[in-house]
Design a protein around this motif. Structure first.
Motif, PDB file in Angstrom:
ATOM      1  N   LEU A  73      71.586  68.994 -83.876  1.00 38.63           N
ATOM      2  CA  LEU A  73      70.530  69.541 -83.058  1.00 38.63           C
ATOM      3  C   LEU A  73      70.684  70.846 -81.787  1.00 38.63           C
ATOM      4  O   LEU A  73      69.805  72.150 -82.137  1.00 38.63           O
ATOM      5  N   HIS A  74      71.976  70.509 -81.550  1.00 42.51           N
ATOM      6  CA  HIS A  74      72.430  71.302 -80.320  1.00 42.51           C
ATOM      7  C   HIS A  74      72.567  72.857 -81.291  1.00 42.51           C
ATOM      8  O   HIS A  74      71.980  73.477 -79.881  1.00 42.51           O
ATOM      9  N   HIS A 107      64.520  63.596 -89.081  1.00 44.61           N
ATOM     10  CA  HIS A 107      65.052  63.762 -87.595  1.00 44.61           C
ATOM     11  C   HIS A 107      64.322  62.730 -86.461  1.00 44.61           C
ATOM     12  O   HIS A 107      63.077  63.002 -86.461  1.00 44.61           O
ATOM     13  N   PRO A 108      65.387  61.913 -85.991  1.00 42.78           N
ATOM     14  CA  PRO A 108      64.448  60.618 -85.068  1.00 42.78           C
ATOM     15  C   PRO A 108      63.785  61.869 -83.931  1.00 42.78           C
ATOM     16  O   PRO A 108      63.186  60.859 -83.891  1.00 42.78           O
ATOM     17  N   LEU A 109      64.107  62.101 -83.485  1.00 46.91           N
ATOM     18  CA  LEU A 109      63.213  63.893 -82.365  1.00 46.91           C
ATOM     19  C   LEU A 109      62.312  64.085 -82.969  1.00 46.91           C
ATOM     20  O   LEU A 109      61.321  64.096 -82.083  1.00 46.91           O
ATOM     21  N   SER A 110      62.318  63.988 -84.251  1.00 44.93           N
ATOM     22  CA  SER A 110      60.643  65.061 -84.107  1.00 44.93           C
ATOM     23  C   SER A 110      59.313  63.183 -84.169  1.00 44.93           C
ATOM     24  O   SER A 110      58.268  63.897 -84.061  1.00 44.93           O
ATOM     25  N   LYS A 111      59.745  62.175 -84.988  1.00 44.87           N
ATOM     26  CA  LYS A 111      58.616  61.044 -84.514  1.00 44.87           C
ATOM     27  C   LYS A 111      58.618  60.973 -83.249  1.00 44.87           C
ATOM     28  O   LYS A 111      57.104  61.362 -83.009  1.00 44.87           O
ATOM     29  N   GLU A 112      60.285  61.203 -81.997  1.00 38.12           N
ATOM     30  CA  GLU A 112      58.987  60.957 -80.665  1.00 38.12           C
ATOM     31  C   GLU A 112      58.262  62.762 -80.273  1.00 38.12           C
ATOM     32  O   GLU A 112      57.467  62.185 -79.218  1.00 38.12           O
ATOM     33  N   LEU A 113      58.848  63.555 -80.612  1.00 38.51           N
ATOM     34  CA  LEU A 113      58.091  65.236 -79.947  1.00 38.51           C
ATOM     35  C   LEU A 113      57.056  64.644 -80.918  1.00 38.51           C
ATOM     36  O   LEU A 113      55.361  64.915 -80.137  1.00 38.51           O
ATOM     37  N   ASN A 123      59.557  69.552 -69.819  1.00 34.57           N
ATOM     38  CA  ASN A 123      60.531  68.419 -70.475  1.00 34.57           C
ATOM     39  C   ASN A 123      59.515  68.427 -71.974  1.00 34.57           C
ATOM     40  O   ASN A 123      61.038  66.970 -72.162  1.00 34.57           O
ATOM     41  N   PHE A 124      59.440  68.583 -72.724  1.00 33.18           N
ATOM     42  CA  PHE A 124      59.895  69.304 -74.065  1.00 33.18           C
ATOM     43  C   PHE A 124      61.331  69.206 -74.498  1.00 33.18           C
ATOM     44  O   PHE A 124      62.203  68.657 -74.253  1.00 33.18           O
ATOM     45  N   TYR A 125      61.778  70.417 -73.589  1.00 35.40           N
ATOM     46  CA  TYR A 125      63.675  71.322 -73.757  1.00 35.40           C
ATOM     47  C   TYR A 125      64.645  70.206 -72.911  1.00 35.40           C
ATOM     48  O   TYR A 125      65.425  69.331 -73.089  1.00 35.40           O
ATOM     49  N   ALA A 126      63.494  69.157 -71.730  1.00 36.67           N
ATOM     50  CA  ALA A 126      64.517  68.280 -71.718  1.00 36.67           C
ATOM     51  C   ALA A 126      64.926  66.665 -72.221  1.00 36.67           C
ATOM     52  O   ALA A 126      65.711  67.174 -73.264  1.00 36.67           O
ATOM     53  N   LEU A 127      63.893  66.453 -73.123  1.00 36.91           N
ATOM     54  CA  LEU A 127      64.040  65.319 -74.588  1.00 36.91           C
ATOM     55  C   LEU A 127      64.316  66.482 -74.865  1.00 36.91           C
ATOM     56  O   LEU A 127      65.469  64.912 -75.286  1.00 36.91           O
ATOM     57  N   VAL A 128      64.562  67.161 -75.328  1.00 37.63           N
ATOM     58  CA  VAL A 128      65.726  67.788 -76.911  1.00 37.63           C
ATOM     59  C   VAL A 128      66.788  67.442 -76.110  1.00 37.63           C
ATOM     60  O   VAL A 128      67.797  67.773 -77.066  1.00 37.63           O
ATOM     61  N   LEU A 133      72.417  66.378 -76.738  1.00 35.67           N
ATOM     62  CA  LEU A 133      73.545  65.284 -76.077  1.00 35.67           C
ATOM     63  C   LEU A 133      74.013  63.795 -76.644  1.00 35.67           C
ATOM     64  O   LEU A 133      74.833  63.546 -77.002  1.00 35.67           O
ATOM     65  N   TRP A 134      73.127  63.354 -77.358  1.00 38.76           N
ATOM     66  CA  TRP A 134      73.261  61.980 -77.695  1.00 38.76           C
ATOM     67  C   TRP A 134      73.592  62.131 -79.052  1.00 38.76           C
ATOM     68  O   TRP A 134      75.378  61.502 -79.564  1.00 38.76           O
ATOM     69  N   GLU A 135      73.672  62.951 -79.863  1.00 39.21           N
ATOM     70  CA  GLU A 135      73.932  63.390 -81.096  1.00 39.21           C
ATOM     71  C   GLU A 135      75.394  63.563 -80.528  1.00 39.21           C
ATOM     72  O   GLU A 135      76.655  62.946 -82.235  1.00 39.21           O
TER      73      GLU A 135
END
Length: 140
Positions: A73-74, A107-113, A123-128, A133-135
């Motif tokens: 993702l990074h 991807h888990p982020l896809s659902k959250e977005l 806020n979008f970039y912060a969430l990403v 970082l988690w990944e």
């Protein structure tokens, strides 16, 4: 700027505040700690904006970005931001939509977005970034 000629750090900070739009986006794609002094930032900026000019891209160009299954993702975020920086006046909602559509479907982020539909670009970039970082932590 001439008042601060002897303070490299301050000159770099002041320089960054004078940038707008595409130039501001470009500045934020520079890797952290990649610039050591004002001479370097001047040179890098001059190379990008004087004799090297790419053809202007439109917002829809972002929709060609796809997250490769073997790509972190990074890395995808980094590629996306570089491509986005070359688009002048790109609407934030298009940026968010194009990024989300380029992500792998599972991807888990896809659902959250999708759930955070009305996020500001910051806020979008912060969430990403949090997911990135988690990944990275999960891989190590």
């Amino acid at each position: 700027m001439t008042l601060y000629i002897n303070d490299n750090a301050l000159m770099c900070k002041i320089f960054a505040t004078t940038l707008q739009d595409e130039e501001q986006d470009w500045f934020h794609t520079l890797p952290p700690r990649s610039i050591r002094n004002f001479s370097e930032i001047s040179l890098v900026f001059s190379k990008e904006y004087s004799f090297y000019r790419s053809i202007k891209k439109k917002s829809d160009h972002l929709f060609s970005m796809k997250n490769d299954p073997n790509e972190s993702l990074h890395t995808y975020v980094k590629r996306f931001k570089v491509k986005k920086a070359k688009i002048v006046g790109c609407d934030n909602s298009i940026v968010c939509l194009a990024f989300r559509m380029g992500l792998l479907v599972d991807h888990p982020l896809s659902k959250e977005l999708i759930m955070g539909e009305n996020l500001s670009l910051e806020n979008f970039y912060a969430l990403v970034e949090r997911h990135s970082l988690w990944e990275e932590e999960k891989r190590s």
